[in-house]
Each structure stands twice: as structure tokens, then as C-alpha cells.
Scaffold this motif. Structure first.
Motif, PDB file in Angstrom:
ATOM      1  N   MET A   1       0.506  -1.182   0.390  1.00 43.88           N
ATOM      2  CA  MET A   1       0.044   0.555  -0.137  1.00 43.88           C
ATOM      3  C   MET A   1       0.881   1.127  -0.321  1.00 43.88           C
ATOM      4  N   LYS A   2       0.722   2.362  -0.714  1.00 43.97           N
ATOM      5  CA  LYS A   2       1.667   3.473  -0.466  1.00 43.97           C
ATOM      6  C   LYS A   2       0.825   4.633   0.798  1.00 43.97           C
ATOM      7  N   PRO A   3       1.820   4.965   0.945  1.00 43.56           N
ATOM      8  CA  PRO A   3       1.470   5.461   2.218  1.00 43.56           C
ATOM      9  C   PRO A   3       0.532   6.680   1.602  1.00 43.56           C
ATOM     10  N   ASP A   4       0.480   7.988   2.582  1.00 42.55           N
ATOM     11  CA  ASP A   4      -0.682   8.862   2.605  1.00 42.55           C
ATOM     12  C   ASP A   4      -1.167   8.727   1.676  1.00 42.55           C
ATOM     13  N   ILE A   5      -2.047   7.919   1.214  1.00 46.46           N
ATOM     14  CA  ILE A   5      -3.732   8.106   0.381  1.00 46.46           C
ATOM     15  C   ILE A   5      -4.570   8.008   0.758  1.00 46.46           C
ATOM     16  N   HIS A   6      -4.773   6.818   2.062  1.00 45.83           N
ATOM     17  CA  HIS A   6      -5.771   5.807   3.194  1.00 45.83           C
ATOM     18  C   HIS A   6      -5.934   7.824   4.012  1.00 45.83           C
ATOM     19  N   PRO A   7      -7.556   7.995   4.229  1.00 43.21           N
ATOM     20  CA  PRO A   7      -7.522   8.194   4.848  1.00 43.21           C
ATOM     21  C   PRO A   7      -7.864   7.702   6.003  1.00 43.21           C
ATOM     22  N   GLY A   8      -7.779   8.457   7.247  1.00 40.11           N
ATOM     23  CA  GLY A   8      -7.818   8.396   9.116  1.00 40.11           C
ATOM     24  C   GLY A   8      -8.469   7.518   8.677  1.00 40.11           C
ATOM     25  N   TYR A   9      -8.705   6.684  10.279  1.00 46.78           N
ATOM     26  CA  TYR A   9      -9.812   6.137  10.635  1.00 46.78           C
ATOM     27  C   TYR A   9      -9.638   5.810  12.463  1.00 46.78           C
ATOM     28  N   HIS A  10     -11.068   6.958  12.594  1.00 45.42           N
ATOM     29  CA  HIS A  10     -10.931   7.833  14.254  1.00 45.42           C
ATOM     30  C   HIS A  10     -12.068   6.095  14.866  1.00 45.42           C
ATOM     31  N   LEU A  11     -11.938   7.149  16.138  1.00 44.47           N
ATOM     32  CA  LEU A  11     -13.105   6.338  16.883  1.00 44.47           C
ATOM     33  C   LEU A  11     -14.284   7.198  16.647  1.00 44.47           C
ATOM     34  N   VAL A  12     -15.052   6.449  16.479  1.00 42.27           N
ATOM     35  CA  VAL A  12     -16.886   7.232  16.756  1.00 42.27           C
ATOM     36  C   VAL A  12     -17.718   6.885  17.707  1.00 42.27           C
ATOM     37  N   GLU A  13     -18.592   7.395  18.339  1.00 42.08           N
ATOM     38  CA  GLU A  13     -19.256   7.465  19.455  1.00 42.08           C
ATOM     39  C   GLU A  13     -20.969   7.624  18.087  1.00 42.08           C
ATOM     40  N   VAL A  14     -21.492   5.814  18.497  1.00 40.46           N
ATOM     41  CA  VAL A  14     -22.791   6.943  17.423  1.00 40.46           C
ATOM     42  C   VAL A  14     -23.952   6.620  18.174  1.00 40.46           C
ATOM     43  N   GLN A  15     -24.807   7.257  18.515  1.00 41.42           N
ATOM     44  CA  GLN A  15     -26.249   7.760  18.763  1.00 41.42           C
ATOM     45  C   GLN A  15     -27.585   7.533  17.951  1.00 41.42           C
ATOM     46  N   CYS A  16     -27.737   6.230  18.777  1.00 41.00           N
ATOM     47  CA  CYS A  16     -28.918   6.078  18.255  1.00 41.00           C
ATOM     48  C   CYS A  16     -30.337   7.103  18.615  1.00 41.00           C
ATOM     49  N   ALA A  17     -31.538   6.617  17.441  1.00 35.75           N
ATOM     50  CA  ALA A  17     -32.517   7.756  17.957  1.00 35.75           C
ATOM     51  C   ALA A  17     -33.162   6.787  19.534  1.00 35.75           C
ATOM     52  N   CYS A  18     -32.899   5.731  19.119  1.00 38.42           N
ATOM     53  CA  CYS A  18     -33.732   4.629  21.133  1.00 38.42           C
ATOM     54  C   CYS A  18     -32.890   5.356  22.131  1.00 38.42           C
ATOM     55  N   GLY A  19     -31.825   5.744  22.343  1.00 39.05           N
ATOM     56  CA  GLY A  19     -31.199   5.785  22.631  1.00 39.05           C
ATOM     57  C   GLY A  19     -29.348   4.851  23.226  1.00 39.05           C
ATOM     58  N   HIS A  20     -29.960   3.773  22.404  1.00 39.96           N
ATOM     59  CA  HIS A  20     -28.522   3.489  22.552  1.00 39.96           C
ATOM     60  C   HIS A  20     -27.202   3.885  21.960  1.00 39.96           C
ATOM     61  N   THR A  21     -25.922   3.016  22.933  1.00 41.44           N
ATOM     62  CA  THR A  21     -24.828   4.059  22.096  1.00 41.44           C
ATOM     63  C   THR A  21     -23.572   3.385  22.137  1.00 41.44           C
ATOM     64  N   PHE A  22     -23.072   3.496  21.126  1.00 46.60           N
ATOM     65  CA  PHE A  22     -21.978   2.291  21.210  1.00 46.60           C
ATOM     66  C   PHE A  22     -20.434   2.824  19.805  1.00 46.60           C
ATOM     67  N   GLN A  23     -19.695   2.413  20.119  1.00 49.91           N
ATOM     68  CA  GLN A  23     -18.624   3.048  19.641  1.00 49.91           C
ATOM     69  C   GLN A  23     -18.138   2.347  18.679  1.00 49.91           C
ATOM     70  N   THR A  24     -18.024   2.757  17.319  1.00 50.88           N
ATOM     71  CA  THR A  24     -17.082   1.692  16.598  1.00 50.88           C
ATOM     72  C   THR A  24     -15.400   3.118  15.345  1.00 50.88           C
ATOM     73  N   ARG A  25     -15.564   3.089  14.961  1.00 50.28           N
ATOM     74  CA  ARG A  25     -14.366   3.700  13.692  1.00 50.28           C
ATOM     75  C   ARG A  25     -14.744   3.686  12.360  1.00 50.28           C
ATOM     76  N   LEU A  26     -14.296   5.140  11.739  1.00 48.82           N
ATOM     77  CA  LEU A  26     -14.354   5.096  10.832  1.00 48.82           C
ATOM     78  C   LEU A  26     -14.087   6.115  10.624  1.00 48.82           C
ATOM     79  N   THR A  27     -14.064   6.504   8.836  1.00 47.84           N
ATOM     80  CA  THR A  27     -13.101   7.841   8.265  1.00 47.84           C
ATOM     81  C   THR A  27     -12.963   8.764   8.775  1.00 47.84           C
ATOM     82  N   ILE A  28     -14.555   9.215   8.631  1.00 50.23           N
ATOM     83  CA  ILE A  28     -15.601  10.677   9.295  1.00 50.23           C
ATOM     84  C   ILE A  28     -14.895  10.838  10.522  1.00 50.23           C
TER      85      ILE A  28
END
Length: 71
Positions: A1-28
Motif C-alpha cells: 500500500m502506498k503511504p499517505d493516500i488512505h483516509p484516517g480511521y477515527h474512533l466515533v460514538e454512534v447515537q441512535c434515536a432510541c437512546g442506544h450508544t456504541f463506539q465504532t471506527r469511521l473515516t469521518i
């Protein structure tokens, strides 16, 4: 893989409308992600799925067009 061409992979907390929350990783790079439905409230996963009643449709069609089943 080439260096410096891939987006960052960040830890994100997901919040549902029902109130449930969990953590995942996204490029956002946001801190939170809001969703309308998750596996805790989705009808398929909770077992509260609405089943379509198909019983009687053939008989209803036959009655509507007055077709006898024995010809």
C-alpha cells in the motif's frame, strides 16, 4: 500500500434515536454519528417484525373473478 493516500480511521460514538450508544471506527473525523435505527431497535433483530399475511390471497382472487378451482 502506498503511504499517505488512505483516509484516517477515527474512533466515533454512534447515537441512535432510541437512546442506544456504541463506539465504532469511521473515516469521518467527527466525534459522534447520529442514526435513526440500530440493531437494538430494528424490527428484524428485535423479533417485532411485521409479517405480511398472505393467506387467503388466492381465494380472494378466485372469488373476485368468479373462477372455479375445478375446471
Amino acid at each position: 500500500m502506498k503511504p499517505d493516500i488512505h483516509p484516517g480511521y477515527h474512533l466515533v460514538e454512534v447515537q441512535c434515536a432510541c437512546g442506544h450508544t456504541f463506539q465504532t471506527r469511521l473515516t469521518i473525523p467527527d466525534d459522534t454519528l447520529k442514526v435513526e435505527i440500530c440493531s437494538q431497535c430494528h424490527p428484524f433483530y428485535t423479533g417485532k417484525q411485521k409479517l405480511i399475511d398472505t393467506a387467503g390471497r388466492v381465494e380472494k382472487y378466485l372469488r373476485k373473478y368468479k373462477i372455479s378451482e375445478t375446471k
